[in-house]
Enzyme design. Structure first.
Site, PDB file in Angstrom:
ATOM      1  N   GLN A   6      43.585  48.199  31.937  1.00  0.00           N
ATOM      2  CA  GLN A   6      44.129  47.447  32.875  1.00  0.00           C
ATOM      3  C   GLN A   6      44.918  48.155  33.636  1.00  0.00           C
ATOM      4  O   GLN A   6      45.814  49.181  33.293  1.00  0.00           O
ATOM      5  CB  GLN A   6      45.140  46.268  32.282  1.00  0.00           C
ATOM      6  CG  GLN A   6      45.666  45.404  33.220  1.00  0.00           C
ATOM      7  CD  GLN A   6      44.744  44.587  34.019  1.00  0.00           C
ATOM      8  OE1 GLN A   6      43.736  44.280  33.400  1.00  0.00           O
ATOM      9  NE2 GLN A   6      44.774  44.501  35.478  1.00  0.00           N
ATOM     10  N   LYS A  47      41.396  37.567  30.832  1.00  0.00           N
ATOM     11  CA  LYS A  47      40.103  38.122  30.378  1.00  0.00           C
ATOM     12  C   LYS A  47      39.819  37.951  28.946  1.00  0.00           C
ATOM     13  O   LYS A  47      38.581  37.497  28.656  1.00  0.00           O
ATOM     14  CB  LYS A  47      40.280  39.481  30.582  1.00  0.00           C
ATOM     15  CG  LYS A  47      40.156  39.842  32.328  1.00  0.00           C
ATOM     16  CD  LYS A  47      40.719  41.424  32.485  1.00  0.00           C
ATOM     17  CE  LYS A  47      40.720  41.487  34.140  1.00  0.00           C
ATOM     18  NZ  LYS A  47      41.538  42.795  34.521  1.00  0.00           N
ATOM     19  N   ASP A  76      33.915  47.907  33.689  1.00  0.00           N
ATOM     20  CA  ASP A  76      34.541  47.691  35.039  1.00  0.00           C
ATOM     21  C   ASP A  76      34.126  48.624  36.092  1.00  0.00           C
ATOM     22  O   ASP A  76      34.988  48.445  37.065  1.00  0.00           O
ATOM     23  CB  ASP A  76      36.090  47.676  34.425  1.00  0.00           C
ATOM     24  CG  ASP A  76      36.883  46.841  35.412  1.00  0.00           C
ATOM     25  OD1 ASP A  76      36.725  45.902  36.027  1.00  0.00           O
ATOM     26  OD2 ASP A  76      38.097  47.080  35.285  1.00  0.00           O
TER      27      ASP A  76
END
Length: 279
Positions: A97, A53, A120
């Site tokens: 994450q 990413k 996200d």
């Protein structure tokens, strides 16, 4: 459109190409889009994802801020880190994450992310806004699935979509996004009876179950579109690809399907969030 391979790398590149000019304009206005990624612990897969990413960010001119916390980190310490990023005007997107170590309250940590920086799509507010049809940053994998359908001009309205999986950042939000585009949506899961019969009714199949080669070829109706959002050990999707592509009019491969587009949507959401600061 017989046996069309839905090339995620092609779709992802088109998204990234569209971001370069937008990032350049932001920088001319004194704003460098910044995505902060938080990794807790030393899970090798998570480390790889975060690195990927970060590299993707840098290729389009987005600043990547990487924060690596030890696995002993407590929930309260993680919340403090998130709050600092919420308060930092130079940070436009925050990505925690998944998964975090089991002793951490992951949901509490997700909810601590400022909605304006939830690129996200992991907060319950973000999910609610997505379901209502005005969410700015849907979860990135559902957003990727919708982007692939859009890129290849695959009709959604009036179609019967069957989603296999009901996770809060994949199955549920993609069901909502498809419903918002006027599909008739059936969401299946581990307690669904006659799953194969349900899938056979689908014009659009979204596999998001987390089991390798789970969706069988004879479950797929002739001419159905198959989107495989699964990613299992050994680069294997949730769909038995070779068997399912026989009946499918269009299908995503694994790897090279939904995955690359997911990362590109994360970049897009970060740029979107940076542009919001200029409004």
């Amino acid at each position: 459109m017989e046996n069309l391979i839905l090339d995620g790398k092609l779709v992802a590149q088109s998204v990234k190409d569209s971001l370069v000019e937008r990032v350049s304009k932001l920088k001319q206005n004194g704003v460098t889009p910044c995505l902060a990624t938080i990794l807790v612990g030393d899970d090798p897969s998570s480390e790889t994802y975060v690195k990927m990413k970060g590299n993707a960010c840098e290729k389009v001119g987005i600043q990547s801020m990487r924060i690596h916390l030890p696995k002993e980190t407590k929930t309260e310490e993680l919340l403090e880190t998130i709050q600092k990023l919420n308060d930092d005007e130079g940070v436009h997107g925050i990505l925690l994450q998944h998964p975090v170590p089991s002793h951490i309250d992951e949901r509490k940590a997700f909810e601590a992310i400022d909605i304006r920086k939830d690129v996200d799509g992991v907060t319950s507010i973000g999910y609610g806004q997505t379901a209502f049809g005005f969410g700015q940053y849907p979860s990135c994998t559902p957003a990727a699935i919708m982007k692939i359908l859009d890129y290849y001009q695959i009709p959604i309205e009036g179609k019967h979509a069957v989603v296999i999986g009901r996770s809060p950042i994949l199955g549920k939000p993609v069901s909502a996004l498809l419903l918002n585009e006027n599909a008739t949506v059936t969401t299946c899961h581990s307690r669904t009876t006659n799953l194969a019969e349900m899938v056979k009714l689908a014009d659009i199949v979204v596999a998001a179950v987390g089991k390798p080669n789970f969706i069988q070829g004879d479950w797929i109706k002739k001419g159905a579109v198959v989107l495989d959002a699964g990613y299992n050990k050994g680069n294997i999707g949730d769909v038995d690809y070779e068997a399912c592509r026989i009946n499918a009019s269009a299908i995503t491969p694994v790897p090279g399907g939904v995955g690359p587009v997911t990362i590109s949507m994360l970049l897009k959401h970060t740029v979107d969030a940076a542009e919001e600061t200029l409004v």
